[in-house]
Design a protein around this motif. Structure first.
Motif, PDB file in Angstrom:
ATOM      1  N   SER A  21      49.405  52.710  15.035  1.00 13.80           N
ATOM      2  CA  SER A  21      48.916  50.661  15.167  1.00 13.80           C
ATOM      3  C   SER A  21      47.840  50.445  14.562  1.00 13.80           C
ATOM      4  O   SER A  21      46.944  51.011  14.901  1.00 13.80           O
ATOM      5  N   MET A  22      47.732  49.903  13.966  1.00 20.91           N
ATOM      6  CA  MET A  22      46.915  48.634  13.092  1.00 20.91           C
ATOM      7  C   MET A  22      46.260  47.496  13.266  1.00 20.91           C
ATOM      8  O   MET A  22      47.257  46.685  13.456  1.00 20.91           O
ATOM      9  N   TYR A  65      43.527  39.823  10.375  1.00 22.00           N
ATOM     10  CA  TYR A  65      44.678  39.803  11.432  1.00 22.00           C
ATOM     11  C   TYR A  65      46.137  39.956  10.667  1.00 22.00           C
ATOM     12  O   TYR A  65      47.022  40.637  11.775  1.00 22.00           O
ATOM     13  N   ALA A  66      46.018  39.749   9.682  1.00 27.10           N
ATOM     14  CA  ALA A  66      47.496  39.413   8.931  1.00 27.10           C
ATOM     15  C   ALA A  66      48.564  39.402   9.469  1.00 27.10           C
ATOM     16  O   ALA A  66      50.102  39.844   9.784  1.00 27.10           O
ATOM     17  N   LEU A  67      48.171  38.540  10.746  1.00 24.75           N
ATOM     18  CA  LEU A  67      49.542  37.791  10.896  1.00 24.75           C
ATOM     19  C   LEU A  67      50.486  37.220  10.132  1.00 24.75           C
ATOM     20  O   LEU A  67      50.181  37.265   9.117  1.00 24.75           O
ATOM     21  N   TYR A  68      51.878  37.040  10.566  1.00 28.23           N
ATOM     22  CA  TYR A  68      53.236  36.984   9.918  1.00 28.23           C
ATOM     23  C   TYR A  68      52.917  35.562  10.379  1.00 28.23           C
ATOM     24  O   TYR A  68      53.435  34.993  10.874  1.00 28.23           O
ATOM     25  N   ASN A 105      55.472  37.399  15.829  1.00 29.94           N
ATOM     26  CA  ASN A 105      54.806  38.352  15.069  1.00 29.94           C
ATOM     27  C   ASN A 105      54.268  39.457  16.818  1.00 29.94           C
ATOM     28  O   ASN A 105      55.063  40.276  16.165  1.00 29.94           O
ATOM     29  N   PHE A 110      57.961  41.598  16.271  1.00 30.42           N
ATOM     30  CA  PHE A 110      58.062  42.840  15.094  1.00 30.42           C
ATOM     31  C   PHE A 110      57.322  43.555  14.623  1.00 30.42           C
ATOM     32  O   PHE A 110      57.492  44.393  14.533  1.00 30.42           O
ATOM     33  N   GLY A 111      56.681  44.011  15.867  1.00 33.52           N
ATOM     34  CA  GLY A 111      55.905  44.709  16.221  1.00 33.52           C
ATOM     35  C   GLY A 111      56.976  45.798  16.365  1.00 33.52           C
ATOM     36  O   GLY A 111      56.382  47.348  16.386  1.00 33.52           O
ATOM     37  N   ARG A 164      43.860  34.600  16.675  1.00 31.77           N
ATOM     38  CA  ARG A 164      44.607  35.336  15.998  1.00 31.77           C
ATOM     39  C   ARG A 164      44.491  36.799  16.238  1.00 31.77           C
ATOM     40  O   ARG A 164      45.070  37.406  16.064  1.00 31.77           O
ATOM     41  N   ARG A 189      49.813  42.968  18.938  1.00 31.87           N
ATOM     42  CA  ARG A 189      50.736  43.271  17.755  1.00 31.87           C
ATOM     43  C   ARG A 189      50.679  44.299  17.991  1.00 31.87           C
ATOM     44  O   ARG A 189      51.719  45.699  18.001  1.00 31.87           O
ATOM     45  N   LYS A 219      53.586  48.453  20.556  1.00 34.08           N
ATOM     46  CA  LYS A 219      54.404  49.801  19.658  1.00 34.08           C
ATOM     47  C   LYS A 219      53.472  50.706  21.219  1.00 34.08           C
ATOM     48  O   LYS A 219      54.231  51.934  20.582  1.00 34.08           O
ATOM     49  N   MET A 239      47.519  32.117   6.009  1.00 30.44           N
ATOM     50  CA  MET A 239      47.381  30.901   7.144  1.00 30.44           C
ATOM     51  C   MET A 239      46.360  29.794   7.012  1.00 30.44           C
ATOM     52  O   MET A 239      45.334  30.378   6.305  1.00 30.44           O
ATOM     53  N   ASP A 252      47.097  42.589   3.487  1.00 31.25           N
ATOM     54  CA  ASP A 252      46.967  43.285   5.257  1.00 31.25           C
ATOM     55  C   ASP A 252      48.149  42.639   5.634  1.00 31.25           C
ATOM     56  O   ASP A 252      49.099  43.789   6.096  1.00 31.25           O
ATOM     57  N   ILE A 253      49.408  41.495   5.354  1.00 34.50           N
ATOM     58  CA  ILE A 253      50.367  41.138   5.911  1.00 34.50           C
ATOM     59  C   ILE A 253      50.778  42.285   5.425  1.00 34.50           C
ATOM     60  O   ILE A 253      52.431  42.750   6.969  1.00 34.50           O
ATOM     61  N   MET A 263      53.865  49.269   8.088  1.00 28.80           N
ATOM     62  CA  MET A 263      53.329  49.604   9.648  1.00 28.80           C
ATOM     63  C   MET A 263      54.214  49.452  10.901  1.00 28.80           C
ATOM     64  O   MET A 263      54.657  50.516  11.367  1.00 28.80           O
ATOM     65  N   ASP A 264      54.512  48.567  10.750  1.00 29.06           N
ATOM     66  CA  ASP A 264      55.999  47.984  11.898  1.00 29.06           C
ATOM     67  C   ASP A 264      56.495  48.342  11.930  1.00 29.06           C
ATOM     68  O   ASP A 264      57.463  48.086  12.323  1.00 29.06           O
TER      69      ASP A 264
END
Lengths: 366, 295
Positions: free
Chosen positions: A78-79, A84-87, A95, A98-99, A139, A146, A150, B1, B185-186, B192-193
């Motif tokens: 996992s990365m 941050y790349a949050l949804y 979030n 979903f991981g 964040r 997240r 995993k 964001m 990145d998203i 990956m998720d």
């Protein structure tokens, strides 16, 4: 928690070769930091492990598995991303959940893991919020959560702290280090910040131009830099590098500086046999200087030099001396530094055993 | 964001010569559209006797819905005299499936092109780009042959098929460009998720598409509803859209021209897209401006 290894990795974009035959192995439970300036190939390397980019040739192993051709989701990693790349349309809880979506887990297990991560990172009060309503540090904690839910064997971090302010960065540094100590995952962490590397890593790989310049423990990289690049890149304030000529006089090695002064290198830490008559760089860490030393001491080189200026950095002070027309930076106690004015002459000693000597031509350590 | 928008109080501004010029120009532009509309509206409420007097700007002497009800229930289009009703329902029946098919297909294609590694994606995009500029009239005849050989010519299906096919290039480009701006990145994190094409689309991408959906929805509703050529070319008896019925009604060659009925019919046909504009207009502007600030 397996070892990760790269074997003869080549990565090309069209005609541009970013990585050319790179080899590197991280042991089980290591915290590896890939450190280097922008464009050195460290992020590319991370994307290659993650499977977000394909290698041109070579093999990537995680434990006993060859993952070179696997899809990202099947690699067991996992990365955490710099941005941050949050949804953005999901809540914090969404979030985290979903991981786990690629893994067909029973609902109870998902709930358990989400709760575990939320407790570990103190996310409970934020679970219903959207990422837009969180601060940068929050964040980042969600992003780490997240990644953690995993239960991945290998955690990847891509400059995760560079968007945070200095204070938060220090806090998050400690938190990540603590997570590594308790959960013991194998971590590969990319950064250009040497403080992060020095404080968190168990192993550092210093990269430049797609090549690993040095691979070792933080102490090793700091105290025994393998070449001029590592010597000048690691350390803040940077190592003093003074040009000199190496000669051997009656079996005793001697460095002669541009201003004609000479330094006996008899006790100096040469890794290889001394070969005379070559241009070298003498590297001296600012903090190894001894202030107010008088006369001569065994195993020390003595300098008496005029002061150019004094800089107070907070907990330290930095004195710049004029050495053969170049700056020579010496770290000093602030109490001592306030009594020094530019133009004064100060005498300092440097322990010969802590010198770093490099060949100018090859850049390598002598 | 997206951070919460910061509202700064506006500085009161003095009216300058330049802004007066702009206001005058804009008013003239508005009048240019408003005057014909005014004539349209008042005429539709007049009786024929008053219209024959020729004062087109005067208000109706007696306001009446008669022309409207005649246009809706009784007006003749060709041989059938059932008003615009049938055409309206035809148009609705064409609009629904065309919208769903064209938007769903182009959205998924745009998503795949923008965010997934695909072979020949560049070439495909270039072809799409070229297709977007081919005028319908050029490919009309081949399309007729195609629908004939598919056995759908003259049916509602043919109209829906052509609307969908013609909209795909432009819509796919629009969606592709919108999705291309989603932070990389998203997508990396989602890959990956989850790694599932559909799961990422439905759970992550679709909820982020609100703004662009509104824009595309308005574009498509307007263009499909207002279309005449495709309807008249590919529709058969009883499957023609409202615009075709309107045209048939207005171009009647026998008897007197009932201006009031024609105006009412024209307004009836124009109302649905107008309603959509009023309802979704606010989102439309947001959607167009959203290009830079989503994510």
């Amino acid at each position: 928690m397996p070892r990760v290894s790269f074997e003869h990795i080549v990565k090309r974009y069209g005609n541009v070769t970013v990585l050319d035959g790179l080899n590197l192995a991280v042991e089980d439970g290591d915290f590896l930091v890939l450190l280097g300036p922008s464009g050195c190939g460290k992020s590319t390397l991370l994307n290659l492990i993650a499977g977000l980019q394909d290698v041109t040739s070579g093999r990537i192993m995680i434990g006993e598995r060859d993952v070179t051709e696997l899809d990202p989701k099947d690699r067991g990693l996992s990365m955490v991303f710099q941005s941050y790349a949050l949804y953005p349309t999901k809540t914090v809880e969404g979030n985290l959940r979903f991981g786990l979506s690629a893994r067909k887990l029973p609902k109870a297990e998902v709930n358990k893991r989400v709760k575990w991560a939320a407790d570990l990172l103190q996310l409970q009060p934020l679970m219903r919020r959207k990422p837009a309503a969180l601060s940068g540090g929050q964040r980042q904690r969600v992003a780490i959560g997240r990644a953690l839910v995993k239960h991945a064997e290998v955690l990847l971090f891509d400059e995760p702290l560079s968007n945070l302010d200095a204070k938060l960065r220090t806090e998050m540094r400690l938190e990540i280090k603590k997570l590594h100590d308790t959960l013991k995952p194998t971590i590969v962490y990319v950064t250009h910040d040497q403080i992060e590397a020095m404080t968190m890593a168990t192993k550092i790989a210093v990269m430049n131009d797609g090549e690993i310049q040095q691979f070792g423990t933080p102490d090793d990289v700091y105290e025994n830099p393998a070449n001029l690049f590592v010597a000048s890149f690691i350390g803040s304030p940077a190592m003093n590098l003074a040009a000199a000529t190496l000669t051997v006089d009656g079996g005793q090695p001697l460095a002669t500086f541009a201003d004609g002064s000479a330094m006996s290198l008899t006790d100096a830490p040469f890794d290889n046999d001394v070969q005379p008559d070559r241009e070298i760089m003498v590297g001296m860490r600012p903090e190894h200087f001894v202030m107010d030393a008088t006369g001569s001491a065994a195993g020390h080189a003595a300098f008496e030099l005029p002061v150019r200026m004094v800089e107070r950095t907070g907990s330290d002070a930095l004195i710049s001396l004029d050495f053969a027309g170049e700056h020579l930076f010496v770290r000093a106690e602030p109490d001592r530094a306030v009594k020094i004015k530019s133009g004064d002459a100060v005498s300092v000693h440097y322990p010969i055993a802590k010198l770093n000597l490099f060949d100018v031509q090859t850049g390598q350590r002598l | 964001m997206t951070d919460a928008p910061v509202m700064y109080p506006r500085k009161p501004q003095r009216i300058k010569g330049r802004s007066i010029a702009i206001i005058v120009f804009l008013s003239m532009a508005a009048l240019f559209f408003c005057i014909p509309l005014y004539v349209l509206v008042v005429t539709s409420f007049k009786e024929m006797e008053q219209i024959r007097e020729g004062a087109i700007f005067s208000l109706p002497a007696r306001w009446t819905w008669e022309a409207w009800s005649y246009a809706w229930f009784d007006a003749c289009s060709g041989l059938t005299c059932e008003g615009l009703r049938q055409g309206f329902w035809n148009s609705v029946a064409i609009l629904g499936p065309s919208l769903v098919a064209s938007i769903a297909l182009s959205m998924v294609t745009g998503y795949a092109l923008a965010l997934w590694k695909m072979k020949w994606a560049g070439t495909f995009l270039f072809v799409l780009f070229l297709c977007a500029f081919v005028p319908f009239q050029i490919i009309m005849y081949p399309l007729i042959r195609l629908t004939v050989s598919l056995g759908i010519y003259g049916s509602m299906t043919a109209i829906v098929f052509v609307h969908t096919a013609l909209a795909l290039p432009v819509l796919t480009l629009i969606f592709r460009n919108f999705y291309k701006d989603i932070p990389e990145d998203i997508i990396k994190a989602a890959v990956m998720d989850s790694g599932s094409f559909w799961r990422i689309f439905i759970e992550i991408i679709l909820p982020m598409s609100g703004n662009i959906l509104i824009v595309v929805l308005i574009m498509q509703i307007t263009s499909i509803w207002n279309d005449y050529l495709i309807g008249v070319t590919f529709g058969g008896l009883g499957t023609k859209p409202m615009t075709v019925h309107l045209a048939n009604m207005v171009t009647v060659s026998t008897g007197t021209v009932s201006y009031n009925v024609n105006m009412a019919a024209a307004l009836l046909t124009a109302i649905p897209p107008l309603v959509i504009y009023f309802v979704l207009g606010k989102f439309f502007v947001q959607g167009i401006a959203a290009g830079a600030i989503k994510g």
